[in-house]
Design a protein around this motif. Structure first.
Motif, PDB file in Angstrom:
ATOM      1  N   THR A  34       0.949  -1.154   0.074  1.00 59.98           N
ATOM      2  CA  THR A  34       0.034   0.097  -0.002  1.00 59.98           C
ATOM      3  C   THR A  34       1.007   1.242   0.080  1.00 59.98           C
ATOM      4  OG1 THR A  34      -0.110  -0.140   2.505  1.00 59.98           O
ATOM      5  CG2 THR A  34      -1.805  -1.212   1.276  1.00 59.98           C
ATOM      6  N   GLY A  35       0.258   2.330  -0.494  1.00 61.50           N
ATOM      7  CA  GLY A  35       0.987   3.398  -0.302  1.00 61.50           C
ATOM      8  C   GLY A  35       0.959   4.266  -1.491  1.00 61.50           C
ATOM      9  N   THR A  36       1.842   5.077  -2.057  1.00 60.66           N
ATOM     10  CA  THR A  36       1.787   5.893  -3.177  1.00 60.66           C
ATOM     11  C   THR A  36       3.199   5.517  -4.131  1.00 60.66           C
ATOM     12  OG1 THR A  36       2.885   7.636  -2.308  1.00 60.66           O
ATOM     13  CG2 THR A  36       0.368   7.723  -2.325  1.00 60.66           C
ATOM     14  N   VAL A  37       3.070   5.663  -5.379  1.00 60.21           N
ATOM     15  CA  VAL A  37       4.404   5.750  -6.343  1.00 60.21           C
ATOM     16  C   VAL A  37       4.137   6.837  -6.996  1.00 60.21           C
ATOM     17  CG1 VAL A  37       5.110   4.647  -8.363  1.00 60.21           C
ATOM     18  CG2 VAL A  37       4.134   3.196  -6.487  1.00 60.21           C
ATOM     19  N   THR A  38       5.595   7.683  -7.056  1.00 60.52           N
ATOM     20  CA  THR A  38       5.703   8.617  -7.725  1.00 60.52           C
ATOM     21  C   THR A  38       6.507   8.571  -9.045  1.00 60.52           C
ATOM     22  OG1 THR A  38       5.617  10.017  -5.746  1.00 60.52           O
ATOM     23  CG2 THR A  38       6.682  11.094  -7.792  1.00 60.52           C
ATOM     24  N   PHE A  39       6.042   8.877 -10.154  1.00 54.99           N
ATOM     25  CA  PHE A  39       6.383   8.614 -11.541  1.00 54.99           C
ATOM     26  C   PHE A  39       7.139   9.997 -11.900  1.00 54.99           C
ATOM     27  CE2 PHE A  39       2.978   5.549 -11.300  1.00 54.99           C
ATOM     28  CZ  PHE A  39       3.561   4.720 -11.922  1.00 54.99           C
ATOM     29  N   THR A  40       8.217   9.875 -12.540  1.00 53.16           N
ATOM     30  CA  THR A  40       8.971  11.047 -13.331  1.00 53.16           C
ATOM     31  C   THR A  40       9.474  10.479 -14.575  1.00 53.16           C
ATOM     32  OG1 THR A  40      11.188  10.589 -12.448  1.00 53.16           O
ATOM     33  CG2 THR A  40      10.112  12.219 -11.243  1.00 53.16           C
ATOM     34  N   ALA A  60      -1.965   6.692  -6.277  1.00 54.19           N
ATOM     35  CA  ALA A  60      -1.968   5.470  -5.120  1.00 54.19           C
ATOM     36  C   ALA A  60      -1.899   4.062  -5.679  1.00 54.19           C
ATOM     37  CB  ALA A  60      -3.293   5.882  -4.435  1.00 54.19           C
ATOM     38  N   LEU A  61      -1.418   3.200  -4.852  1.00 55.24           N
ATOM     39  CA  LEU A  61      -1.316   1.892  -5.085  1.00 55.24           C
ATOM     40  C   LEU A  61      -2.551   1.307  -5.026  1.00 55.24           C
ATOM     41  CD1 LEU A  61       1.838   0.728  -3.544  1.00 55.24           C
ATOM     42  CD2 LEU A  61       1.395   0.505  -6.013  1.00 55.24           C
ATOM     43  N   VAL A  62      -3.167   0.640  -5.830  1.00 56.08           N
ATOM     44  CA  VAL A  62      -4.400  -0.269  -5.724  1.00 56.08           C
ATOM     45  C   VAL A  62      -4.052  -1.658  -6.011  1.00 56.08           C
ATOM     46  CG1 VAL A  62      -6.762  -0.592  -6.413  1.00 56.08           C
ATOM     47  CG2 VAL A  62      -5.768   1.559  -6.224  1.00 56.08           C
ATOM     48  N   GLY A  63      -4.040  -2.593  -4.873  1.00 56.51           N
ATOM     49  CA  GLY A  63      -3.697  -4.066  -5.345  1.00 56.51           C
ATOM     50  C   GLY A  63      -2.122  -4.044  -5.558  1.00 56.51           C
ATOM     51  N   PRO A  78      16.058   7.457 -25.706  1.00 60.87           N
ATOM     52  CA  PRO A  78      15.009   7.146 -24.758  1.00 60.87           C
ATOM     53  C   PRO A  78      15.217   7.583 -23.427  1.00 60.87           C
ATOM     54  CG  PRO A  78      17.171   5.617 -25.016  1.00 60.87           C
ATOM     55  CD  PRO A  78      17.163   6.810 -25.932  1.00 60.87           C
ATOM     56  N   TYR A  79      14.050   7.878 -22.906  1.00 62.65           N
ATOM     57  CA  TYR A  79      13.866   8.689 -21.712  1.00 62.65           C
ATOM     58  C   TYR A  79      13.887   7.634 -20.427  1.00 62.65           C
ATOM     59  CZ  TYR A  79      11.971  12.275 -24.390  1.00 62.65           C
ATOM     60  OH  TYR A  79      11.962  13.365 -25.519  1.00 62.65           O
ATOM     61  N   THR A  80      14.230   7.965 -19.319  1.00 60.73           N
ATOM     62  CA  THR A  80      14.589   7.187 -18.067  1.00 60.73           C
ATOM     63  C   THR A  80      13.376   7.557 -17.400  1.00 60.73           C
ATOM     64  OG1 THR A  80      16.908   6.921 -18.112  1.00 60.73           O
ATOM     65  CG2 THR A  80      15.947   6.643 -16.144  1.00 60.73           C
ATOM     66  N   VAL A  81      12.387   6.545 -17.177  1.00 58.88           N
ATOM     67  CA  VAL A  81      11.220   6.637 -16.289  1.00 58.88           C
ATOM     68  C   VAL A  81      11.603   5.983 -14.934  1.00 58.88           C
ATOM     69  CG1 VAL A  81       8.851   6.052 -16.063  1.00 58.88           C
ATOM     70  CG2 VAL A  81       9.702   6.443 -18.239  1.00 58.88           C
ATOM     71  N   VAL A  82      11.128   6.749 -13.840  1.00 49.55           N
ATOM     72  CA  VAL A  82      11.529   6.471 -12.365  1.00 49.55           C
ATOM     73  C   VAL A  82      10.183   6.287 -11.527  1.00 49.55           C
ATOM     74  CG1 VAL A  82      12.659   6.993 -10.393  1.00 49.55           C
ATOM     75  CG2 VAL A  82      14.002   7.523 -12.409  1.00 49.55           C
ATOM     76  N   ALA A  83       9.845   5.126 -11.015  1.00 51.10           N
ATOM     77  CA  ALA A  83       8.897   5.053 -10.209  1.00 51.10           C
ATOM     78  C   ALA A  83       9.390   5.016  -8.752  1.00 51.10           C
ATOM     79  CB  ALA A  83       7.969   3.859 -10.410  1.00 51.10           C
ATOM     80  N   GLY A  84       9.092   5.854  -7.970  1.00 49.96           N
ATOM     81  CA  GLY A  84       9.555   6.066  -6.305  1.00 49.96           C
ATOM     82  C   GLY A  84       8.383   5.229  -5.563  1.00 49.96           C
ATOM     83  N   TYR A  85       8.532   4.243  -4.927  1.00 49.66           N
ATOM     84  CA  TYR A  85       7.324   3.571  -3.856  1.00 49.66           C
ATOM     85  C   TYR A  85       7.846   4.413  -2.487  1.00 49.66           C
ATOM     86  CZ  TYR A  85       5.486   0.648  -0.596  1.00 49.66           C
ATOM     87  OH  TYR A  85       4.381   0.102   0.437  1.00 49.66           O
TER      88      TYR A  85
END
Length: 511
Positions: free
Chosen positions: A209-215, A226-229, A245-252
């Motif tokens: 649970t919690g959130t993920v921030t995408f850049t 928000a995380l769902v499941g 190519p772009y670098t995509v970062v997902a920070g939990y």
């Protein structure tokens, strides 16, 4: 339970033989008599009152006999012990909790029934005893201590009991974050869905649970979801392919039970296909008329955005190409056709393309027709006198919006019955010189007829020329001079036009 029968003789000697024990609600057991006593063991008598009869068989010296008693069986006390494994555990790691129920001495046997597990900060679970043992498995206990109480409910033969234990869940479990995108590659303006999946690192289990921030790597603002499941998704559109190519970062962000983690992915953006459309105005046009050509460059779906770069126009008439910058996806060029020869002309607009948008081209046809003309006639001098040379000038010009220099010939008629004169146009001008032999019929109508050419239509114009009588001079001579009286003298009068007049005057002279 042990059963004992003592055979008491009513005489001398020691009885032998056997004793048969009959237990109500239990077994029938036969045991030998040894030294006057028979013993047997009976197990698993149910709770309650059990009459027991012991029948001595007798032997050669002693007769048979019977004795009775009553055995009362009560429920045995029990002991419940609780253990958990592994202990301590990581967050999310499955934990097996075991309760073992045993009779307290002197009770014997194997308890049956149900054990209820009460887990502080967790669920309440039940499990049946199998061979005296009940087990349950639990996960997702929060970090910290969790007292556990196992309550044995008892059965027909065994009393209830309970046992306790304390299980500890260690600090937050590690997590992993993975990122994927679809479609990949994409084109500028196309919607891309990014999916981040967060999961505990084994032995941890459960749903994050919690959130993920995408850049997104293109300088746009981060987006928090928000995380769902255990899954977070976000849509993003890249405006161009610069930097791909772009670098995509997902920070939990982490949670009370899971540590933060970061996942990365690369997303490729390729140039979007384009279409180039060409239009012209006016169409058709005439020779020399300025024509505005418009090239509109647009991305092909699913691409979107506004292409930049240049468009090169070729006009199909052999003239030099013209390169124009795109502004708002549109490029315009103005061109005037010097000839209609070759009409309709194929006009091609070629988009240069770039990092974000692929090159493309489009074409159109432009019809060019001959331009209308006007012919104006002037004369000098006007008026003129008889015999005076008059210069007639015909100026042929395109009628707007036509432009250019007409070629061909102009035919002059002077209105006095003289032959027509055809003269070539040079720079749009034709001149002819004519002298009127008489003023009779003045003013004369002078007409200039332009023949036209492949690019300019014929036309005509007219003017009037006024011719007046020419001045004359009269000169008188005599011969002989001097003469003598009576001698015939010839007097001659010569009448001539005064310049610019010309010709031979007629009429009379009076001397």
């Amino acid at each position: 339970m042990k059963l004992k029968a003592i055979i008491i003789p009513l005489g001398l000697g020691t009885p032998t033989g056997t004793v048969t024990f009959s237990v109500a609600g239990g077994p029938t057991v036969t045991a030998p008599v040894v030294s006057g006593t028979a013993t047997a063991t009976v197990d698993d008598l149910s709770v309650g009152t059990h009459p027991i009869t012991a029948v001595y068989s007798g032997d050669a010296s002693f007769t048979s006999s019977t004795g009775t008693t009553v055995q009362v069986v009560i429920q045995a006390a029990t002991r419940t012990t609780v253990t958990s494994s592994p202990d301590p555990s990581a967050y999310g790691q499955p934990v097996t909790i075991t309760a073992k129920v045993t009779p307290r001495v002197p009770g014997e046997g194997t308890p049956t029934g149900i054990v209820t597990f009460v887990i502080s900060g967790g669920p309440t679970l039940t499990a049946p005893l199998v061979n005296g043992t009940a087990t349950v498995t639990v996960a997702l206990l929060s970090v910290g201590p969790h007292p556990i109480t196992a309550i044995y409910g008892g059965d027909a033969n065994f009393l209830p009991s309970l046992g306790t234990d304390q299980h500890t869940v260690k600090s937050k479990a590690l997590s992993t974050t993975t990122v994927i995108s679809a479609p990949d590659p994409s084109v500028p303006g196309e919607q891309v869905t990014f999916t981040a999946t967060v999961a505990p690192v084994p032995p941890g289990v459960g749903t994050a649970t919690g959130t993920v921030t995408f850049t997104f790597g293109d300088g746009s603002a981060p987006v928090t979801v928000a995380l769902v499941g255990g899954v977070a998704t976000v849509n993003h559109t890249y405006a161009d392919a610069v930097g791909s190519p772009y670098t995509v970062v997902a920070g939990y962000s982490g949670s009370a039970d899971l540590k933060p983690s970061i996942g990365t992915d690369t997303h490729t953006v390729v140039a979007a296909a384009t279409t180039t459309q060409v239009t012209s105005s006016p169409d058709p046009s005439v020779v020399g008329e300025p024509v505005t050509f418009t090239a509109t460059v647009a991305p092909v779906a699913p691409g979107a955005g506004t292409p930049t770069g240049t468009v090169t126009f070729t006009f199909g008439d052999g003239s030099a190409p013209e390169t124009v910058a795109l502004i708002g996806g549109v490029a315009t060029a103005t061109h005037a056709y010097a000839t209609s020869s070759g009409s309709p002309f194929t006009v091609t607009a070629t988009y240069s393309g770039g990092v974000s948008f692929a090159a493309s081209s489009g074409s159109d046809t432009q019809t060019v027709t001959v331009a209308a003309t006007s012919t104006q006639v002037t004369s000098s001098p006007d008026p003129s006198v008889v015999g005076e040379p008059v210069v007639f000038t015909a100026t042929v010009a395109p009628v707007a919006p036509g432009a250019g220099s007409p070629t061909g010939t102009v035919t002059f008629t002077f209105g006095d019955g003289s032959p027509a004169e055809t003269v070539a146009l040079i720079g749009g001008v034709a001149t002819a010189t004519h002298a009127y032999a008489t003023s009779s019929g003045s003013p004369f109508t002078v007409t200039a007829v332009y023949s036209g050419d492949s690019d300019f239509a014929g036309s005509s114009g007219s003017d009037t020329q006024t011719v007046t009588v020419a001045a004359t001079s009269t000169q008188v001579t005599s011969s002989p001079d001097p003469s003598v009286v009576g001698e015939p003298v010839v007097f001659t009068a010569t009448v001539a036009p005064v310049v610019p007049g010309a010709g031979s005057p007629t009429g009379t002279v009076t001397f």
